[in-house]
Every structure is written in C-alpha cells, then in structure tokens.
Motif scaffolding. Structure first.
Motif, PDB file in Angstrom:
ATOM      1  N   GLY A 189     -47.140 -35.002  41.914  1.00 25.17           N
ATOM      2  CA  GLY A 189     -46.134 -33.960  42.045  1.00 25.17           C
ATOM      3  C   GLY A 189     -46.118 -33.020  40.864  1.00 25.17           C
ATOM      4  N   THR A 190     -45.286 -31.996  40.982  1.00 19.36           N
ATOM      5  CA  THR A 190     -45.102 -31.025  39.911  1.00 19.36           C
ATOM      6  C   THR A 190     -43.629 -31.022  39.504  1.00 19.36           C
ATOM      7  N   PRO A 191     -43.340 -30.625  38.267  1.00 20.73           N
ATOM      8  CA  PRO A 191     -41.957 -30.653  37.777  1.00 20.73           C
ATOM      9  C   PRO A 191     -41.020 -29.751  38.585  1.00 20.73           C
ATOM     10  N   PHE A 192     -39.761 -30.117  38.601  1.00 18.15           N
ATOM     11  CA  PHE A 192     -38.715 -29.382  39.313  1.00 18.15           C
ATOM     12  C   PHE A 192     -37.860 -28.633  38.298  1.00 18.15           C
ATOM     13  N   GLU A 193     -38.309 -27.463  37.881  1.00 22.55           N
ATOM     14  CA  GLU A 193     -37.586 -26.648  36.908  1.00 22.55           C
ATOM     15  C   GLU A 193     -36.311 -26.088  37.549  1.00 22.55           C
ATOM     16  N   GLY A 194     -35.168 -26.293  36.907  1.00 11.72           N
ATOM     17  CA  GLY A 194     -33.914 -25.716  37.381  1.00 11.72           C
ATOM     18  C   GLY A 194     -33.257 -26.452  38.539  1.00 11.72           C
ATOM     19  N   TYR A 195     -33.792 -27.586  38.925  1.00  9.11           N
ATOM     20  CA  TYR A 195     -33.202 -28.387  40.003  1.00  9.11           C
ATOM     21  C   TYR A 195     -32.301 -29.452  39.400  1.00  9.11           C
ATOM     22  N   ASP A 196     -31.387 -29.978  40.208  1.00  2.85           N
ATOM     23  CA  ASP A 196     -30.531 -31.081  39.770  1.00  2.85           C
ATOM     24  C   ASP A 196     -31.197 -32.435  40.004  1.00  2.85           C
ATOM     25  N   VAL A 197     -32.441 -32.422  40.453  1.00  5.30           N
ATOM     26  CA  VAL A 197     -33.202 -33.644  40.679  1.00  5.30           C
ATOM     27  C   VAL A 197     -34.517 -33.544  39.912  1.00  5.30           C
ATOM     28  N   SER A 198     -35.176 -34.671  39.781  1.00  5.47           N
ATOM     29  CA  SER A 198     -36.413 -34.730  39.011  1.00  5.47           C
ATOM     30  C   SER A 198     -37.340 -35.780  39.621  1.00  5.47           C
ATOM     31  N   LEU A 199     -38.608 -35.655  39.308  1.00  8.53           N
ATOM     32  CA  LEU A 199     -39.566 -36.684  39.712  1.00  8.53           C
ATOM     33  C   LEU A 199     -39.788 -37.710  38.605  1.00  8.53           C
ATOM     34  N   GLU A 200     -39.126 -37.524  37.478  1.00  4.08           N
ATOM     35  CA  GLU A 200     -39.182 -38.515  36.399  1.00  4.08           C
ATOM     36  C   GLU A 200     -38.623 -39.835  36.927  1.00  4.08           C
ATOM     37  N   ASN A 201     -39.186 -40.928  36.506  1.00  5.46           N
ATOM     38  CA  ASN A 201     -38.742 -42.268  36.908  1.00  5.46           C
ATOM     39  C   ASN A 201     -38.847 -42.495  38.413  1.00  5.46           C
ATOM     40  N   THR A 202     -39.835 -41.870  39.040  1.00  2.43           N
ATOM     41  CA  THR A 202     -40.137 -42.132  40.447  1.00  2.43           C
ATOM     42  C   THR A 202     -41.572 -42.641  40.514  1.00  2.43           C
ATOM     43  N   ARG A 203     -42.025 -42.920  41.712  1.00  2.00           N
ATOM     44  CA  ARG A 203     -43.405 -43.387  41.899  1.00  2.00           C
ATOM     45  C   ARG A 203     -44.371 -42.210  42.093  1.00  2.00           C
ATOM     46  N   VAL A 204     -43.971 -41.040  41.628  1.00  2.00           N
ATOM     47  CA  VAL A 204     -44.786 -39.836  41.741  1.00  2.00           C
ATOM     48  C   VAL A 204     -45.366 -39.505  40.371  1.00  2.00           C
ATOM     49  N   GLU A 205     -46.692 -39.366  40.319  1.00  2.00           N
ATOM     50  CA  GLU A 205     -47.381 -39.027  39.076  1.00  2.00           C
ATOM     51  C   GLU A 205     -47.292 -37.522  38.850  1.00  2.00           C
ATOM     52  N   LEU A 206     -46.661 -37.129  37.738  1.00  2.00           N
ATOM     53  CA  LEU A 206     -46.533 -35.709  37.405  1.00  2.00           C
ATOM     54  C   LEU A 206     -47.787 -35.210  36.699  1.00  2.00           C
TER      55      LEU A 206
END
Length: 168
Positions: free
Chosen positions: A42-59
């Motif tokens: 995945g790619t980072p979520f700039e300006g969102y209230d959610v994130s892919l940090e601490n998920t099973r998605v490799e940034l």
C-alpha cells in the motif's frame, strides 16, 4: 457531497460488480483485514483519519514486493459517483503501480471526496495538471475489447473493492 451522491456512487459500483464496504475510522483496520489477502502492499494515507501503519499491508513496497502482492491498497482522492470511477493520483508514493499492478485493488474513499460527475472534477484536475501531475480514472476491473472479445484483467486489477469511510 450529499447522501444522494453517495447513493449514486454505491449504485454505480454495484452495476460494475464492485464490492463496497462502508465503515468509520474506528472499524477501518478490522474491515481492511477482512477484505485483503496477503501479501498486500500500500501507499501512505496523507490527510486521512486512518492509516496503514500497524496493519498487514507493506508500505512503500519494493519492486519485488509489488510483483508478489495479491492486493494493493491506496487512498482515493476523488470518486465519480455517476460512473463509479476512482480517481487515482500519480505520486511519488506509487499510487498508480500499487493500484494497477496487483490482481486486487482496494481503494479507500472518504465519503466527502465523492463528486457527482466528471464535470465536477474539472477544477481539481486543472489544478493537478497545472502542477504537472497526472491522474488515472479507473472504472471497474481492467478490461479491453481491442482484439475482439472482452477480456478482463489484462492491464490492471481483476478485482476491485472500495472501502468507503463515512466519518471523514
């Protein structure tokens, strides 16, 4: 953005046979884990209230991780209700390859970023183009009829799933 626009968007997705899951930010990670298959990039979520940090998605995937990914997860800056189109921004984080290369794309759309039609996107697109940036309109799964019969999944994902964030 109105509830009518959201309803039109969901209806357009349904006509394209694209699953859409509504959620708020508190349930996002659980919903994401329900709809992805590993390995996921995945790619980072700039300006969102959610994130892919601490998920099973490799940034910020490497080329090898991108090649091996079953799923690509990206933020979607705008969605076109009338067609169920996802407006994917080209950026240095790699939204385009992450959304188009893996066999499944999970696009995360804020309800407030759904616009009624293509005409409503002209100011947004004009600003991007003036800044030298590009944008891809993705409507449904990849398909082509250039060589005769309609073939899906030739130059993009075979499956698309939209996560619609309702509290953004």
């Amino acid at each position: 953005m109105s509830t009518h626009t959201t309803s039109v968007f969901e209806s357009s997705l349904s006509e394209l046979h694209i699953d859409c899951t509504r959620t708020d930010s508190s349930e996002f990670v659980d919903i994401l884990h329900d709809v992805i298959e590993e390995p996921a990039v995945g790619t980072p979520f700039e300006g969102y209230d959610v994130s892919l940090e601490n998920t099973r998605v490799e940034l910020n995937p490497t080329p090898r991780q991108l090649r091996n990914a079953a799923v690509g997860v990206t933020p979607i800056e705008r969605a076109i209700a009338e067609y169920g189109s996802l407006v994917i921004e080209s950026n240095t984080a790699g939204n385009e390859p992450v959304s188009l290369y893996p066999p499944t794309h999970v696009g995360v759309v804020r309800e407030s970023d759904i616009i009624p039609d293509v005409e409503s996107a002209t100011t947004y697109l004009s600003n991007r183009f003036t800044a030298g940036k590009s944008t891809v309109f993705a409507t449904g799964v990849s398909s082509t009829g250039d060589m005769g019969a309609l073939v899906e999944g030739v130059h993009g994902p075979k499956t698309v799933h939209v996560i619609l964030l309702t509290d953004q």
